[in-house]
Design a protein around this motif. Structure first.
Motif, PDB file in Angstrom:
ATOM      1  N   UNK A 496       0.986   4.585 -20.155  1.00 41.54           N
ATOM      2  CA  UNK A 496       1.472   3.259 -19.783  1.00 41.54           C
ATOM      3  C   UNK A 496       1.845   3.191 -18.308  1.00 41.54           C
ATOM      4  N   UNK A 497       2.347   4.310 -17.756  1.00 36.69           N
ATOM      5  CA  UNK A 497       2.709   4.331 -16.340  1.00 36.69           C
ATOM      6  C   UNK A 497       1.474   4.098 -15.467  1.00 36.69           C
ATOM      7  N   UNK A 498       0.372   4.758 -15.813  1.00 36.24           N
ATOM      8  CA  UNK A 498      -0.841   4.572 -15.042  1.00 36.24           C
ATOM      9  C   UNK A 498      -1.383   3.165 -15.141  1.00 36.24           C
ATOM     10  N   UNK A 499      -1.280   2.550 -16.317  1.00 35.72           N
ATOM     11  CA  UNK A 499      -1.771   1.180 -16.488  1.00 35.72           C
ATOM     12  C   UNK A 499      -0.979   0.195 -15.635  1.00 35.72           C
ATOM     13  N   UNK A 500       0.358   0.289 -15.730  1.00 37.73           N
ATOM     14  CA  UNK A 500       1.190  -0.628 -14.953  1.00 37.73           C
ATOM     15  C   UNK A 500       1.075  -0.369 -13.458  1.00 37.73           C
ATOM     16  N   UNK A 501       0.954   0.882 -13.074  1.00 40.79           N
ATOM     17  CA  UNK A 501       0.820   1.191 -11.647  1.00 40.79           C
ATOM     18  C   UNK A 501      -0.474   0.614 -11.086  1.00 40.79           C
ATOM     19  N   UNK A 502      -1.578   0.791 -11.797  1.00 37.49           N
ATOM     20  CA  UNK A 502      -2.860   0.301 -11.309  1.00 37.49           C
ATOM     21  C   UNK A 502      -2.891  -1.220 -11.254  1.00 37.49           C
ATOM     22  N   UNK A 503      -2.112  -1.885 -12.111  1.00 39.46           N
ATOM     23  CA  UNK A 503      -2.139  -3.344 -12.142  1.00 39.46           C
ATOM     24  C   UNK A 503      -1.207  -3.979 -11.126  1.00 39.46           C
ATOM     25  N   UNK A 504      -0.018  -3.374 -10.906  1.00 37.24           N
ATOM     26  CA  UNK A 504       1.010  -4.033 -10.106  1.00 37.24           C
ATOM     27  C   UNK A 504       1.147  -3.487  -8.691  1.00 37.24           C
ATOM     28  N   UNK A 505       0.882  -2.199  -8.492  1.00 37.92           N
ATOM     29  CA  UNK A 505       1.142  -1.642  -7.163  1.00 37.92           C
ATOM     30  C   UNK A 505       0.283  -2.270  -6.070  1.00 37.92           C
ATOM     31  N   UNK A 506      -1.014  -2.613  -6.299  1.00 37.18           N
ATOM     32  CA  UNK A 506      -1.784  -3.240  -5.211  1.00 37.18           C
ATOM     33  C   UNK A 506      -1.165  -4.511  -4.672  1.00 37.18           C
ATOM     34  N   UNK A 507      -0.248  -5.158  -5.406  1.00 38.80           N
ATOM     35  CA  UNK A 507       0.404  -6.357  -4.882  1.00 38.80           C
ATOM     36  C   UNK A 507       1.293  -6.036  -3.686  1.00 38.80           C
ATOM     37  N   UNK A 508       1.697  -4.768  -3.541  1.00 39.08           N
ATOM     38  CA  UNK A 508       2.520  -4.378  -2.403  1.00 39.08           C
ATOM     39  C   UNK A 508       1.740  -4.372  -1.090  1.00 39.08           C
ATOM     40  N   UNK A 509       0.481  -4.775  -1.142  1.00 35.64           N
ATOM     41  CA  UNK A 509      -0.281  -4.905   0.103  1.00 35.64           C
ATOM     42  C   UNK A 509       0.326  -5.970   1.004  1.00 35.64           C
ATOM     43  N   UNK A 510       1.124  -6.887   0.412  1.00 37.44           N
ATOM     44  CA  UNK A 510       1.788  -7.907   1.220  1.00 37.44           C
ATOM     45  C   UNK A 510       2.776  -7.299   2.207  1.00 37.44           C
ATOM     46  N   UNK A 511       3.325  -6.118   1.892  1.00 38.63           N
ATOM     47  CA  UNK A 511       4.313  -5.506   2.788  1.00 38.63           C
ATOM     48  C   UNK A 511       3.677  -5.108   4.120  1.00 38.63           C
ATOM     49  N   UNK A 512       2.621  -4.284   4.151  1.00 34.11           N
ATOM     50  CA  UNK A 512       2.016  -3.980   5.462  1.00 34.11           C
ATOM     51  C   UNK A 512       1.347  -5.179   6.101  1.00 34.11           C
ATOM     52  N   UNK A 513       0.825  -6.116   5.304  1.00 36.76           N
ATOM     53  CA  UNK A 513       0.193  -7.298   5.889  1.00 36.76           C
ATOM     54  C   UNK A 513       1.215  -8.131   6.643  1.00 36.76           C
ATOM     55  N   UNK A 514       2.364  -8.398   6.019  1.00 37.23           N
ATOM     56  CA  UNK A 514       3.405  -9.190   6.695  1.00 37.23           C
ATOM     57  C   UNK A 514       4.004  -8.421   7.872  1.00 37.23           C
ATOM     58  N   UNK A 515       4.170  -7.107   7.714  1.00 34.80           N
ATOM     59  CA  UNK A 515       4.736  -6.310   8.807  1.00 34.80           C
ATOM     60  C   UNK A 515       3.845  -6.341  10.036  1.00 34.80           C
ATOM     61  N   UNK A 516       2.541  -6.311   9.842  1.00 34.00           N
ATOM     62  CA  UNK A 516       1.619  -6.361  10.973  1.00 34.00           C
ATOM     63  C   UNK A 516       1.443  -7.783  11.496  1.00 34.00           C
ATOM     64  N   UNK A 517       1.428  -8.747  10.595  1.00 34.89           N
ATOM     65  CA  UNK A 517       1.196 -10.130  11.001  1.00 34.89           C
ATOM     66  C   UNK A 517       2.343 -10.685  11.829  1.00 34.89           C
ATOM     67  N   UNK A 518       3.585 -10.345  11.463  1.00 35.51           N
ATOM     68  CA  UNK A 518       4.763 -10.867  12.159  1.00 35.51           C
ATOM     69  C   UNK A 518       5.400  -9.835  13.095  1.00 35.51           C
ATOM     70  N   UNK A 519       4.688  -8.739  13.381  1.00 32.36           N
ATOM     71  CA  UNK A 519       5.134  -7.723  14.340  1.00 32.36           C
ATOM     72  C   UNK A 519       6.517  -7.178  13.978  1.00 32.36           C
ATOM     73  N   UNK A 520       6.708  -6.866  12.703  1.00 29.56           N
ATOM     74  CA  UNK A 520       7.988  -6.294  12.287  1.00 29.56           C
ATOM     75  C   UNK A 520       8.196  -4.895  12.863  1.00 29.56           C
ATOM     76  N   UNK A 521       7.100  -4.175  13.119  1.00 32.63           N
ATOM     77  CA  UNK A 521       7.228  -2.846  13.706  1.00 32.63           C
ATOM     78  C   UNK A 521       7.878  -2.925  15.088  1.00 32.63           C
ATOM     79  N   UNK A 522       7.423  -3.885  15.908  1.00 31.65           N
ATOM     80  CA  UNK A 522       8.018  -4.034  17.235  1.00 31.65           C
ATOM     81  C   UNK A 522       9.465  -4.477  17.179  1.00 31.65           C
ATOM     82  N   UNK A 523       9.793  -5.352  16.226  1.00 35.68           N
ATOM     83  CA  UNK A 523      11.179  -5.808  16.107  1.00 35.68           C
ATOM     84  C   UNK A 523      12.094  -4.676  15.671  1.00 35.68           C
ATOM     85  N   UNK A 524      11.629  -3.825  14.760  1.00 39.44           N
ATOM     86  CA  UNK A 524      12.446  -2.684  14.331  1.00 39.44           C
ATOM     87  C   UNK A 524      12.635  -1.709  15.482  1.00 39.44           C
TER      88      UNK A 524
END
Length: 695
Positions: A496-524
């Motif tokens: 069950x862990x593998x099923x839920x991980x494969x289904x939900x974890x790719x949604x975390x792509x929003x984290x690096x996308x927003x960090x790069x899009x709004x230059x969060x790296x430079x602000x940090x």
């Protein structure tokens, strides 16, 4: 070869697959030739790197073939390129398990073996095993913990053990792939949009020139310090160094420390940092050899980056200057230039149309195109757990999902290949942009062996997770019937862990996308104190113009092109440019800015410089050389310089204006002002108006 006739023989598809594998192998060889010297690179580096790049590339070919091979038998002609299930299963086993072995065992050990520094193979392999011991123990511990969980939940069998190994490799690869791909999906279109502006491109080149030039100087200084240690070792004829005479002589032959080598001012005033121990051991010589090897490749890396900056600056400036003349002429190419630079069918006017008009608009169009592609990938990752039918990637790949004929044809295979290639390119591009990889870099024809192994390992590690992630964009009725899913997907989703991980974890792509899009790296970085420093008068200058960064880079490039660089001609780089101040032996125009901008910048710089000077600045005279001073003279000079550079506080500047010295002390009406102007506080230490010191 492209279309298969309506019979049961896949001969045409097999021929097409073999030709595709040959093309992939040729492309991998060209990549190796671009980054590594094939004649001098040992085989234990070339062969594993070749397979680490070729096998993932063949996975990109296998996925579309596997998707199209599940058409109904009565209509095989609609499959496109297809292969029997048995052939696909054997191909998947070979590609996956060879890639797995290269990623987790062979490449890490060979990378440390190439970076060991020892002379004998035994010392190298022992060093490599010690360096990888912690890494392998962590992998073994994770596998044991996951194996216990799977055994308790689903019982002990061969599939359970295989599921643990494949699931752990997939999880770690997908975590790294999602982060890197999210960064690259924004970075690739952004780079294209920025390069569409010629003036903006030139400004960014000039802004990066100062940092690259400084790193190049540091790399040269570090290499000179290490070579000075080798020279010091080679002068020892007795003691423990005598036991390693051959090794030291070999290091001395490979070093090229010359007293006539051009040195910058800072390096002329600093002595080499020589730290040679009294007792020379094998471990010390191995560390010195490893540091020398890394320093040489680091120097070559930054020299290559500096040469590329010069070339790009010259080319961009020529294109900008062609707006008036409607002609683009780069001059005569050097004999060492590529065939594309030596021969061209374009006239100066057509080259102007191509460089000045066509390429910027084409770059902007590609920026919009890849932006749309990035949005489709992010949307498909987010919507996949909710409803696969509205996935944009699934709609572009599956052209007739409800038909009784095959789900994916040749056009769908081509589109699927492009999607996988773009996803892998976005992830692999981030490897060269995110500077957290211990200084590893890819250098043209001079890449360090350990760095080449590491990059090949990342390619092999990321391709399989990204390919399976792409397959899950489609409807389950399509991808669950593929051999790829039966071979890998069922084992990943065994728990069950593998099923839920494969289904939900790719949604975390929003984290690096927003960090790069709004230059969060430079602000940090700015919050923790690592951001750029802007003067008080330029706080509102968000573009960075006037802060000195791009102007300093522009001046460095001009001095290099005019032959007045402090580095001069670097040894070992003569074949790159036939003229030291002209990259690629082309005519070098002067890099300039509009007169109004130049006048405004000079006015700002002069005013800021004058404002930052002390009110009382003593007249400077040539001082004695340090070797001609005795102890007391040197001490007096240091004390005087210390007080000369101290600025008087504002609240103390006008304190003594109303106080006068008595006449018997030589005072007059303007005594206060003249004393501050002529000597000030330093006169107590014997300072004279001429700048001399008297004890």
């Amino acid at each position: 070869m492209i279309a298969v006739t309506a019979n049961s023989s896949p001969v045409g598809s097999e021929i097409f697959s073999l030709i595709s594998l040959l093309v992939i192998s040729l492309a991998v060889l060209l990549i190796l030739r671009h980054y590594l010297p094939l004649r001098t690179t040992p085989a234990y580096l070339l062969v594993p790197i070749f397979f680490a790049l070729g096998l993932p590339a063949s996975i990109v070919l296998l996925v579309p073939i596997d998707l199209a091979s599940n058409a109904r038998e009565e209509d095989e002609a609609t499959r496109g390129i297809w292969l029997p299930d048995r052939v696909l299963l054997v191909s998947w086993r070979i590609c996956y398990w060879l890639t797995f072995a290269l990623t987790w065992f062979i490449l890490p050990i060979l990378a440390e073996y190439a970076d060991a520094g020892y002379r004998d193979p035994k010392g190298r392999i022992l060093f490599s095993l010690r360096a990888n011991a912690k890494y392998q123990v962590m992998l073994l511990g994770s596998a044991i913990a996951m194996g216990i969980y799977v055994t308790v939940s689903y019982g002990f069998d061969t599939n359970s053990l295989k599921s643990v190994v494949m699931a752990l490799a997939y999880v770690w690869g997908l975590v790294l792939a999602i982060y890197l791909m999210g960064h690259g999906l924004v970075a690739i279109p952004r780079r294209l949009f920025r390069n569409a502006s010629l003036s903006g491109r030139l400004r960014r080149i000039q802004s990066s020139a100062a940092k690259v030039h400084e790193k190049m100087e540091d790399a040269i200084q570090n290499l000179e310090d290490l070579e000075a240690q080798v020279v010091e070792l080679s002068q020892r004829k007795t003691g423990s160094a005598k036991n390693f005479k051959d090794w030291i002589d070999e290091l001395a032959e490979d070093s090229h420390l010359q007293e006539s080598r051009p040195r910058t001012l800072s390096r002329r005033l600093s002595n080499p940092r020589i730290t040679v121990p009294n007792v020379v051991t094998e471990r010390y010589l191995a560390d010195l050899s490893r540091q020398l090897d890394r320093a040489r490749h680091t120097r070559a890396r930054y020299v290559e980056e500096w040469d590329q900056i010069l070339y790009d600056a010259v080319e961009t400036q020529v294109i900008l200057d062609s707006a008036a003349s409607k002609r683009v002429e780069f001059g005569q190419a050097s004999p060492s230039a590529s065939i594309f630079d030596r021969y061209t069918i374009l006239t100066p006017y057509t080259r102007y149309l191509y460089k000045y008009w066509f390429m910027p608009y084409m770059t902007m169009f590609l920026g919009f195109f890849f932006s749309l592609a990035s949005f489709c990938i992010v949307w498909s990752e987010i919507i996949k757990p909710v409803n696969e039918n509205v996935s944009i990637i699934a709609i572009t790949v599956v052209h007739h999902p409800e038909s009784d004929r095959g789900a994916i044809g040749f056009a769908g295979q081509v589109i699927a290949s492009f999607w996988i290639i773009y996803m892998c390119a976005a992830a692999l591009t981030s490897l060269t942009e995110v500077k957290v990889w211990r200084g590893r870099a890819l250098v043209k024809r001079n890449t360090h062996g350990e760095s080449a192994m590491w990059y090949a390992m990342q390619v092999a590690k990321l391709t399989a997770p990204l390919s399976f992630n792409f397959v899950t964009f489609l409807h389950p009725s399509i991808y669950e019937s593929t051999v790829f899913y039966k071979f890998l997907g069922q084992l990943i989703k065994l728990s069950d862990i593998g099923t839920w991980f494969d289904a939900l974890f790719p949604m975390f792509i929003l984290v690096p996308v927003c960090a790069t899009l709004f230059n969060l790296y430079g602000k940090v970085k700015s919050c923790i104190g690592y951001g750029g420093v802007i003067d008080d008068e330029d706080e509102e200058n968000v573009t960075g113009y006037g802060t000195g960064t791009w102007r300093e880079g522009r001046d460095l490039i001009e001095r290099e092109l005019n032959g007045h660089s402090s580095l001069g001609r670097l040894p070992g780089n003569a074949d790159r440019h036939s003229v030291p101040n002209n990259p690629n032996n082309r005519t070098a125009p002067s890099i300039s800015v509009p007169p109004s901008e130049r006048a405004r910048s000079l006015g700002q710089s002069s005013s800021s410089t004058a404002a930052s000077r002390p009110r009382s600045e003593p007249q400077q005279r040539p001082a004695k050389e340090p070797e001609d001073e005795n102890f007391f003279e040197g001490f007096a000079h240091r004390v005087k310089n210390t007080f000369d550079t101290v600025q008087t506080p504002k609240w103390l500047q006008n304190v003594g204006d109303g106080m006068k010295r008595p006449k018997w002390m030589g005072g007059n009406e303007n005594d206060g002002e003249s004393s501050r102007r002529e000597g000030g506080f330093t006169s107590l230490f014997g300072g004279q108006p001429e700048g001399r010191v008297r004890l």
